[in-house]
Design a protein around this motif. Structure first.
Motif, PDB file in Angstrom:
ATOM      1  N   ALA A 148      -8.765  26.363  34.284  1.00 34.92           N
ATOM      2  CA  ALA A 148      -7.400  26.859  34.470  1.00 34.92           C
ATOM      3  C   ALA A 148      -7.326  27.856  35.620  1.00 34.92           C
ATOM      4  CB  ALA A 148      -6.903  27.500  33.178  1.00 34.92           C
ATOM      5  N   LEU A 149      -8.342  28.733  35.722  1.00 37.67           N
ATOM      6  CA  LEU A 149      -8.352  29.717  36.801  1.00 37.67           C
ATOM      7  C   LEU A 149      -8.454  29.050  38.167  1.00 37.67           C
ATOM      8  CD1 LEU A 149      -8.460  32.630  37.797  1.00 37.67           C
ATOM      9  CD2 LEU A 149     -10.926  32.619  37.397  1.00 37.67           C
ATOM     10  N   LEU A 150      -9.307  28.039  38.292  1.00 42.59           N
ATOM     11  CA  LEU A 150      -9.437  27.330  39.564  1.00 42.59           C
ATOM     12  C   LEU A 150      -8.133  26.639  39.949  1.00 42.59           C
ATOM     13  CD1 LEU A 150     -13.000  25.761  39.190  1.00 42.59           C
ATOM     14  CD2 LEU A 150     -12.331  27.730  40.579  1.00 42.59           C
ATOM     15  N   ALA A 151      -7.434  26.087  38.960  1.00 45.22           N
ATOM     16  CA  ALA A 151      -6.154  25.437  39.252  1.00 45.22           C
ATOM     17  C   ALA A 151      -5.128  26.463  39.745  1.00 45.22           C
ATOM     18  CB  ALA A 151      -5.637  24.712  38.010  1.00 45.22           C
ATOM     19  N   VAL A 152      -5.115  27.654  39.121  1.00 44.98           N
ATOM     20  CA  VAL A 152      -4.192  28.705  39.564  1.00 44.98           C
ATOM     21  C   VAL A 152      -4.540  29.141  40.993  1.00 44.98           C
ATOM     22  CG1 VAL A 152      -3.451  31.073  39.147  1.00 44.98           C
ATOM     23  CG2 VAL A 152      -3.692  29.497  37.235  1.00 44.98           C
ATOM     24  N   LEU A 153      -5.838  29.262  41.299  1.00 40.95           N
ATOM     25  CA  LEU A 153      -6.242  29.652  42.650  1.00 40.95           C
ATOM     26  C   LEU A 153      -5.834  28.595  43.678  1.00 40.95           C
ATOM     27  CD1 LEU A 153      -9.780  31.168  41.979  1.00 40.95           C
ATOM     28  CD2 LEU A 153      -7.651  32.389  42.443  1.00 40.95           C
ATOM     29  N   ALA A 154      -5.938  27.318  43.309  1.00 41.19           N
ATOM     30  CA  ALA A 154      -5.510  26.259  44.219  1.00 41.19           C
ATOM     31  C   ALA A 154      -4.009  26.359  44.493  1.00 41.19           C
ATOM     32  CB  ALA A 154      -5.863  24.892  43.638  1.00 41.19           C
ATOM     33  N   PHE A 155      -3.227  26.613  43.431  1.00 39.60           N
ATOM     34  CA  PHE A 155      -1.782  26.784  43.604  1.00 39.60           C
ATOM     35  C   PHE A 155      -1.498  27.994  44.499  1.00 39.60           C
ATOM     36  CE2 PHE A 155       2.141  28.893  42.378  1.00 39.60           C
ATOM     37  CZ  PHE A 155       3.068  27.869  42.432  1.00 39.60           C
ATOM     38  N   ALA A 156      -2.206  29.100  44.271  1.00 34.28           N
ATOM     39  CA  ALA A 156      -1.976  30.302  45.073  1.00 34.28           C
ATOM     40  C   ALA A 156      -2.336  30.073  46.534  1.00 34.28           C
ATOM     41  CB  ALA A 156      -2.790  31.465  44.503  1.00 34.28           C
ATOM     42  N   TRP A 157      -3.393  29.272  46.790  1.00 41.41           N
ATOM     43  CA  TRP A 157      -3.780  29.006  48.179  1.00 41.41           C
ATOM     44  C   TRP A 157      -2.695  28.212  48.894  1.00 41.41           C
ATOM     45  CZ3 TRP A 157      -4.784  24.485  50.940  1.00 41.41           C
ATOM     46  CH2 TRP A 157      -5.399  24.666  52.182  1.00 41.41           C
ATOM     47  N   VAL A 158      -2.173  27.167  48.234  1.00 42.44           N
ATOM     48  CA  VAL A 158      -1.106  26.372  48.861  1.00 42.44           C
ATOM     49  C   VAL A 158       0.123  27.246  49.089  1.00 42.44           C
ATOM     50  CG1 VAL A 158       0.427  24.395  48.572  1.00 42.44           C
ATOM     51  CG2 VAL A 158      -1.968  24.226  47.865  1.00 42.44           C
ATOM     52  N   ALA A 159       0.488  28.042  48.085  1.00 45.37           N
ATOM     53  CA  ALA A 159       1.658  28.900  48.237  1.00 45.37           C
ATOM     54  C   ALA A 159       1.458  29.912  49.351  1.00 45.37           C
ATOM     55  CB  ALA A 159       1.947  29.616  46.912  1.00 45.37           C
TER      56      ALA A 159
END
Length: 478
Positions: A148-159
């Protein structure tokens, strides 16, 4: 109501199961949100057209995550469902745990007390002997939370990438802008037309993004017409950014010079020029080694290498094949105390040559290429030169070992081996009696490099006139 002792055993497993479902749900949601944002960015055209979705996308993503959390919070504990999972994972329970949970939760107390107590005791004992957490699955602990943390980091990187393009000041300030080649300068023309970048200089293979802004009347259709001296003209329709008076489009992978202009409402702008350049780059490195004469080794050619290992005194010649002619090529050492190596270049040939460099010390060098216009290579290739010392020959005496106390009439046998990396001229034994000058005995000559040669010698002490208590010393040589 479930037995409190049995509930104490089941609650950690149920809690682990609930956290697993929350982690998996969040990981899946944030992954889908990140992928959706990236697709929207790529399909949205050149910036700033491709960043308009950012606020709505972030809001929908946060609302979806909040909905998942609310659904998880309202989820019941589910002792009976967990009992079924544990029974499936541990068939040896044979329904005892599920029966014990159902009897307590359904209030079926018509069973004899001793049966209920026996079912309960057997289920409790099984929880002690086995880890019921295994019924939850591999992502029930930190693994699910990590996903879940890695998915949130991926979203934050795109944003973050999209936000930098939208509010980060100059487009060229961010790495994301470099990927899509966002221009930094614009040319203002008559009739309120502003073209960005106008004339441009691009690296070969990069993308050209063109933006056209209208401060007065906004036309319905705007197109970019590009062509070169030999290539036919091609037309690219520019897309409008919602209701903004901005049209944009891109030309991917530009590889040669060309000119372009903007057509709109039957009119056209003046022509702009795009120049293409290349950074100097090494494409191939061939090495020729001329070893010292005493090694007896022939000349050696190594193709397409950047690492050289040779004995000290070897003459190293390096030929570099480049993507374009350069003004200078220098092997710059890493560290102090080593002089840089300047290679010979030709103004009309994409080559650089280092001739007969005598390898004396080891070192690591970076190749600095400078083009005629002053541009240097992006990432300097690394060369490693390793100077191997000329080690002495290896001689081993297998027999006799250590000090000996023979009689004056005895015969002594000497056995051993000799070898050298580059070959031997001769080898043998030396004897000294009573501290006098040694007497050398040659036992062989001319061995090739790396080959071991055995030797043997019989020393007759009586023939040497050795007497009692005389001291005889010996050593091997090569």
């Amino acid at each position: 109501m479930i037995n409190p002792f049995l509930a104490a055993r089941l609650q950690p497993v149920v809690r682990r199961h609930r956290l697993r479902r929350l982690a998996l749900g969040m990981a899946l949601w944030w992954t889908l949100a990140a992928v959706a944002g990236w697709v929207l960015f790529l399909r949205g055209g050149p910036p700033p057209l491709s960043t308009e979705f950012l606020p709505d996308w972030v809001m929908i993503s946060l609302l979806g995550a909040g909905l998942i959390w609310v659904l998880w919070y309202l989820m019941p504990m589910g002792f009976r469902g967990m009992a079924r999972r544990i029974e499936k994972r541990f068939p040896a329970l044979d329904g005892r745990l599920l029966t014990a949970v159902q009897v307590d939760q359904d209030g079926e107390n018509d069973q004899p007390a001793f049966i209920r107590e026996r079912l309960l005791s057997q289920a409790m004992q099984h929880s002690v002997d086995h880890d019921w957490n295994k019924a939850v699955g591999p992502l029930g602990g930190t693994a699910g939370q990590t996903a879940a943390l890695l998915a949130v980091l991926a979203f934050a990187w795109v944003a973050g990438c999209v936000a930098m393009l939208r509010w980060g000041g100059k487009p060229g300030d961010s790495r994301m802008a470099e990927v899509v080649s966002v221009p930094e300068e614009s040319v203002k023309l008559a009739d309120g037309v502003e073209v960005t970048p106008g004339d441009a200089v691009l690296e070969k293979g990069s993308n050209l993004v063109v933006l056209v802004r209208f401060s007065q009347a906004v036309p319905e259709n705007v197109s970019l017409v590009a062509g070169g001296d030999a290539a036919p003209a091609r037309t690219v329709a520019l897309a409008r950014s919602l209701k903004d008076p901005v049209f944009g489009g891109s030309l991917p992978a530009v590889r040669e010079d060309f000119r372009y202009h903007i057509d709109y409402d039957g009119r056209g702008t003046r022509e702009f020029t795009v120049k293409v350049f290349e950074y100097p780059r090494m494409e191939r490195s061939d090495v020729v080694l001329n070893f010292p004469e005493w090694t007896g080794l022939p000349e050696k050619r190594i193709e397409d290498t950047r690492r050289v290992s040779a004995v000290e005194g070897t003459k190293v010649s390096v030929t570099l094949k480049l993507n374009k002619p350069v003004a200078s090529a220098v092997l710059k050492p890493r560290g102090n105390g080593v002089e840089p190596l300047t290679l010979q270049t030709e103004a009309d040939k994409p080559v650089a040559v280092l001739t007969n460099y005598i390898l004396a010390t080891s070192g690591t060098y970076e190749l600095i290429l400078t083009a005629s216009e002053g541009r240097t290579g992006k990432v300097p290739p690394v060369f490693i030169f390793e100077a191997l010392p000329n080690s002495p020959p290896e001689v081993k005496l297998a027999q006799p070992r250590g000090d000996q106390t023979p009689s004056a009439l005895e015969e002594m046998v000497f056995n051993g081996t000799a070898r050298d990396d580059f070959g031997l001229l001769a080898w043998g034994l030396a004897f000294s009696q009573g501290g006098g000058e040694p007497e050398y005995v040659e036992l062989g000559k001319e061995a090739p490099g790396g080959a071991a040669r055995d030797f043997s010698h019989l020393l007759r002490l009586e023939e040497k006139g050795v007497k009692t208590n005389d001291l005889v010393s010996w050593f091997v040589w090569a």
